[in-house]
Design an enzyme around this catalytic site. Sequence first.
Site, PDB file in Angstrom:
ATOM      1  CG  ASP A 141      -7.648  15.054 -21.451  1.00  0.00           C
ATOM      2  OD1 ASP A 141      -8.371  15.912 -20.918  1.00  0.00           O
ATOM      3  OD2 ASP A 141      -6.616  14.622 -20.911  1.00  0.00           O
ATOM      4  CG  ASP A 152      -0.927   2.129 -14.368  1.00  0.00           C
ATOM      5  OD1 ASP A 152       0.318   2.263 -14.444  1.00  0.00           O
ATOM      6  OD2 ASP A 152      -1.608   1.604 -15.266  1.00  0.00           O
TER       7      ASP A 152
END
Length: 526
Positions: A130, A283
């Site tokens: 990214d 996460d």
Amino acid sequence: MKILIFQEPKERVTDGTNGISYAWNSIRASVIVPLLHLAIILCSVMSLMLFIERVYMAIVILYVKVLRKKRYTEYKLEEMKEDLELNKSYPMVLVQIPMYNEKEVYKLSIGAACGLSWPSDSLIVQVLDDSTNEVLRKLVELECLKWTETGVNVKYETRKNRNGYKAGALKEGLEKQYVKDCQFVVIFDADFQPDEDFLWRTIPYLLEKKELGLVQARWKFVNADECLMTRLQEMSLDYHFSVEQEVGSSTCQFFGFNGTAGVWRIQAIEDAGGWKDRTTVEDMDLAVRASLKGWKFVFVGDLGVKNELPSTFKAYRYQQHRWSCGPSNLFRKMTREIILCERVSVWKRLYLIYAFFIVRKIIAHWVTFFFYCIVIPTSVLVPEIQLTKPIAIYIPATITLLNAVCTPRSFHLIVFWILFENVMSLLRAKAAIIGLLEANRVNEWVVTEKHGNTKKQKNNIKTLKKSRSRVGERLHVLELIMGTFMLYCAIYNLIFCQDHFFVYLLLQAGAFFIMGFGYVGTSVPN
């Protein structure tokens, strides 16, 4: 309860003729003392909750270590390895490496992932870049092409935007057509360098038990000795892995996914609803949702993956804000879902809400800051308040010792660790409140800056320390205010009280000033 917390106050003669003194004594008696009494009772209850939780985890760890009952030792790892090699039935494994402008470490992570020991026709390395720096993007792509030429199946993927940040990149990576045949996905952040046998020490667990959704390895820090701040971070994280993760794995087969150095069964991710970017702890979000679907986790404590600790105070503050704000915000969003989930046991739901979220992610920060940095120092200024030693000394000391024993080589730094953690509790407590209230900065995502733990870096460490960022970036006003408050309490205690509490207050004030002026960790050129 009151007798356990408070001692009988010592009488002090005051001069009632002084107008200011009389007004202060009146306000103190009618307003400040009752409020401080209430605050101390609330903080004492939270402190006891944290103390009981830490003692409970210590007992569990002693049990699993003495009797060798660690969850991962129950698996027949060697038999599964032999079966794999004999039948040549290797599952397809995807390795994802999300990165964002990782100039210093991209070669390390890509090289380590491509060097994993696993049949090349059953391994895909997916680099999710990214980066906004076009030159760096080209360099990462060239690195991927270099490994492709050696026979490794490397896929270089980019996006036109950073929607969802890391969660968005991982989600889009799993949607690629070539991923459809993969059974498992391994995730490594850009600074992680797994050993070549990592897959052989994790995949067999997932093959043996079909209800297992995640295998998590611990972190091994390559730059722990870089500066005092990294040594202190190591102490906290060693406790997290050696105790918190091990206890969760051994008792109810649940713990928070650390976002990296873990292997997921792709079916578990899909069953949980995939990656979501609603908080800064995607996460942990995935782990909780997968657990509520009935998936079990195992933590492999003897498998470490090399990575880098943030060595600049700026990077560490951003990381800690994210790690403290995200869990409390996730707790706000998922409390109802956890309570109403009938697929898992009441014990597991209680563990999730009380132990995992309330005590470890919220109360731990609040007790450290509000009790040890606000309430107890304030009690010095109010003679009507006299705390008992168990609440003011013994319980905090026990909690500290239980944490420090996980890193024996740094035990002599325990005083520095206490002072450092107390200062950081200001940022963490604030972040936890922001998460609960969904206030400003709740979704702030700043990638932790890495510098690469190379010989070149070590040789230049003195240069880095001398090079300072702009003064405005280094000053932290709230820490300086807290330092001033602690210093005032220390001077008051030294002059008017007959104890030596001023020693702690002076040390803590110094820590707030040092960190408030940004003189901690290393620095990099602007």
